[in-house]
Design an enzyme around this catalytic site. Structure first.
Site, PDB file in Angstrom:
ATOM      1  N   SER A 289       0.868  -1.188   0.000  1.00  0.00           N
ATOM      2  CA  SER A 289       0.000   0.000   0.000  1.00  0.00           C
ATOM      3  C   SER A 289       0.901   1.232   0.000  1.00  0.00           C
ATOM      4  O   SER A 289       2.102   1.127   0.283  1.00  0.00           O
ATOM      5  CB  SER A 289      -0.854  -0.021   1.271  1.00  0.00           C
ATOM      6  OG  SER A 289      -1.481   1.230   1.484  1.00  0.00           O
TER       7      SER A 289
ATOM      8  N   TYR B 206      -2.519  -0.855  10.479  1.00  0.00           N
ATOM      9  CA  TYR B 206      -2.475  -1.122   9.031  1.00  0.00           C
ATOM     10  C   TYR B 206      -1.130  -0.687   8.431  1.00  0.00           C
ATOM     11  O   TYR B 206      -0.501  -1.440   7.681  1.00  0.00           O
ATOM     12  CB  TYR B 206      -3.625  -0.387   8.350  1.00  0.00           C
ATOM     13  CG  TYR B 206      -3.770  -0.648   6.870  1.00  0.00           C
ATOM     14  CD1 TYR B 206      -4.384  -1.811   6.400  1.00  0.00           C
ATOM     15  CD2 TYR B 206      -3.323   0.283   5.935  1.00  0.00           C
ATOM     16  CE1 TYR B 206      -4.533  -2.039   5.036  1.00  0.00           C
ATOM     17  CE2 TYR B 206      -3.473   0.065   4.572  1.00  0.00           C
ATOM     18  CZ  TYR B 206      -4.073  -1.100   4.124  1.00  0.00           C
ATOM     19  OH  TYR B 206      -4.223  -1.323   2.774  1.00  0.00           O
TER      20      TYR B 206
END
Ligand code: NAD
Length: 256
Positions: free
Chosen positions: A144, A157
């Site tokens: 990401s 995350y």
């Protein structure tokens, strides 16, 4: 892109029922691949049903939680039983839980780490022993922009996606001599159910989405297919010199 760019390659795709993973399965089958589609969500059955006539025998579905060892055992066995080999392992399943780190419960921290990171360890435990005797194989791990950028509310995350990058580099070094390559694909914001949930969880969905759009110099977020097309390219023989690479596909987000 040739429609048969992945002819007869066998791929395992996790997180295959939704978003980026579902787009990967559709484009891989279209490009001639055979796919083991893995998800906790039993919508996998409808994914299989959404395929065109003649494509159904190119997809095998495995319902399971990628943080659990038995799921890695099951999808690897399914690939061998149905298709005889594993060419590409795509560790794409992931979850987000939007809050600053000190607000995470221990259970939330463990869940994010186990789904986003430990799942790659399990895939290595079961798929590397299949790829080694083949003398070839490719892992693609979905990172990401949070792998490389600090962003608000990415408490567990962000660190989990940072770990995806380092796992990728470590595996690339350890397995290059066996003909096994390992890359990380790090998307910017993509319009999927995961994003919509994160927007709601933030408490200001409209502001959250507006901020993300403005954070991408290209001026918009991505469609899942734009990311899936890159997975097709990376899995093709045209991308055979990539390994240990951290590949940003982010509309310029990480450049600013
Ligand atoms: P999504 O929620 O649309 O799809 C994720 C899929 O993974 C779902 O079908 C879900 O059921 C499945 N899944 C979740 N936990 C699982 C588990 N434990 N075992 C098996 N399957 C599980 O999300 P998406 O946006 O398509 O995300 C796919 C990947 O891309 C994730 O790793 C995510 O972190 C990453 N990513 C997404 C974005 C974005 O903006 N959407 C940006 C960068 C990276």
């Amino acid at each position: 892109m040739s429609t048969l760019e992945l002819q007869d390659k066998v791929a395992i795709v996790t997180g295959a029922a939704s978003g980026i993973g579902a787009a990967i399965v559709r484009l891989f089958v279209k490009a001639g691949a055979r796919v083991v589609a893995v998800d906790t969500d039993t919508n996998l059955t409808s994914l299989a049903h959404s395929l065109a006539d003649g494509q159904h025998d190119r997809v095998a579905a495995v319902v399971g939680d990628v943080s659990q060892e038995e799921t890695a055992r099951a999808y690897t066995k399914a690939a061998i039983d149905h298709f005889g080999r594993v060419d590409v392992m795509i560790n794409n399943a992931g979850i987000a839980c939007v809050k600053p780190i000190a607000d995470h419960t221990p259970e939330e921290w463990d869940r994010v780490m186990n789904v986003n990171v430990k799942s790659i360890y399990w895939s290595a435990r079961y798929v590397i022993p299949v790829m080694k005797p083949q003398g070839s194989g490719l892992f693609l791990n979905t990172g990401s922009i949070s792998s490389v950028c600090g962003m608000p509310g990415q408490g567990a995350y962000g660190p989990s996606k940072g770990a995806v990058v380092q796992l990728t580099r470590q595996m690339a070094i350890d397995y290059a001599s066996f003909g096994i390559r390992v890359n990380a694909v790090c998307p910017g914001t993509v319009d999927t159910p995961l994003l919509q949930k994160a927007a709601v969880d933030s408490g200001d969905a409209a502001g959250f989405l507006r901020g993300l759009e403005q954070g991408h110099p290209i001026g918009r977020i991505a469609a899942p297919e734009e990311i899936a097309e890159f997975f097709v390219f990376l899995s093709s023989n045209r991308a055979r010199f990539f390994t240990g690479a951290v590949l940003m596909i982010d509309g310029g987000f990480s450049a600013s």
